[in-house]
Write a protein that holds these residues in place. Structure first.
Motif, PDB file in Angstrom:
ATOM      1  N   PRO A 181      -2.937   4.526  -5.658  1.00  0.00           N
ATOM      2  CA  PRO A 181      -3.520   3.545  -4.746  1.00  0.00           C
ATOM      3  C   PRO A 181      -4.799   2.900  -5.279  1.00  0.00           C
ATOM      4  O   PRO A 181      -5.217   1.859  -4.787  1.00  0.00           O
ATOM      5  N   GLY A 182      -5.414   3.473  -6.298  1.00  0.00           N
ATOM      6  CA  GLY A 182      -6.611   2.891  -6.893  1.00  0.00           C
ATOM      7  C   GLY A 182      -6.355   1.565  -7.589  1.00  0.00           C
ATOM      8  O   GLY A 182      -7.295   0.874  -7.962  1.00  0.00           O
ATOM      9  N   ALA A 237       0.839  -1.203   0.000  1.00  0.00           N
ATOM     10  CA  ALA A 237       0.000   0.000   0.000  1.00  0.00           C
ATOM     11  C   ALA A 237       0.873   1.252   0.000  1.00  0.00           C
ATOM     12  O   ALA A 237       0.589   2.214  -0.725  1.00  0.00           O
ATOM     13  N   ASP A 238       1.951   1.255   0.793  1.00  0.00           N
ATOM     14  CA  ASP A 238       2.879   2.394   0.794  1.00  0.00           C
ATOM     15  C   ASP A 238       3.502   2.586  -0.579  1.00  0.00           C
ATOM     16  O   ASP A 238       3.658   3.718  -1.037  1.00  0.00           O
ATOM     17  N   PHE A 239       3.857   1.492  -1.256  1.00  0.00           N
ATOM     18  CA  PHE A 239       4.438   1.582  -2.592  1.00  0.00           C
ATOM     19  C   PHE A 239       3.476   2.263  -3.560  1.00  0.00           C
ATOM     20  O   PHE A 239       3.853   3.169  -4.301  1.00  0.00           O
ATOM     21  N   PHE A 240       2.208   1.833  -3.553  1.00  0.00           N
ATOM     22  CA  PHE A 240       1.248   2.420  -4.481  1.00  0.00           C
ATOM     23  C   PHE A 240       0.913   3.870  -4.118  1.00  0.00           C
ATOM     24  O   PHE A 240       0.618   4.664  -5.011  1.00  0.00           O
ATOM     25  N   ARG A 241       0.979   4.224  -2.843  1.00  0.00           N
ATOM     26  CA  ARG A 241       0.834   5.640  -2.484  1.00  0.00           C
ATOM     27  C   ARG A 241       2.040   6.425  -2.998  1.00  0.00           C
ATOM     28  O   ARG A 241       1.910   7.547  -3.482  1.00  0.00           O
ATOM     29  N   TRP A 242       3.223   5.828  -2.929  1.00  0.00           N
ATOM     30  CA  TRP A 242       4.450   6.482  -3.391  1.00  0.00           C
ATOM     31  C   TRP A 242       4.396   6.759  -4.892  1.00  0.00           C
ATOM     32  O   TRP A 242       4.817   7.811  -5.352  1.00  0.00           O
ATOM     33  N   ASP A 276      -6.446  -4.808   3.251  1.00  0.00           N
ATOM     34  CA  ASP A 276      -6.712  -3.617   4.034  1.00  0.00           C
ATOM     35  C   ASP A 276      -6.038  -2.407   3.393  1.00  0.00           C
ATOM     36  O   ASP A 276      -5.391  -1.622   4.060  1.00  0.00           O
ATOM     37  N   ALA A 277      -6.175  -2.272   2.079  1.00  0.00           N
ATOM     38  CA  ALA A 277      -5.585  -1.131   1.375  1.00  0.00           C
ATOM     39  C   ALA A 277      -6.351   0.127   1.743  1.00  0.00           C
ATOM     40  O   ALA A 277      -7.521   0.261   1.445  1.00  0.00           O
TER      41      ALA A 277
END
Length: 71
Positions: free
Chosen positions: A59-60, A50-55, A66-67
């Protein structure tokens, strides 16, 4: 498995990719590839995924687990 980023242990990833050719596939392994070959591979727990996709500001692309607090 042990997360190569944070060191936490986990059984398997709950997060799945959403959309595209890989929709529904679990996400938890990142491979680094050079111009002519693969360099290395990293296992990530769901929190680090989840942190990677926020980075990467996308994030979609995640579903399940629990994303961002979504089941």
């Amino acid at each position: 498995m042990k997360c190569d980023r944070c060191g936490n242990y986990f059984d398997r990833n709950q997060l799945r990719l959403s959309g595209g050719n890989c929709s529904g596939e679990p996400f938890g392994n990142i491979s680094v590839r050079g111009k002519s070959n693969y360099c290395c591979s990293y296992d990530l727990c769901d929190d680090c995924v989840a942190d990677f996709f926020r980075w990467v500001n996308d994030p979609g692309k995640l579903m399940g687990g629990d994303a961002d607090g979504k089941e």
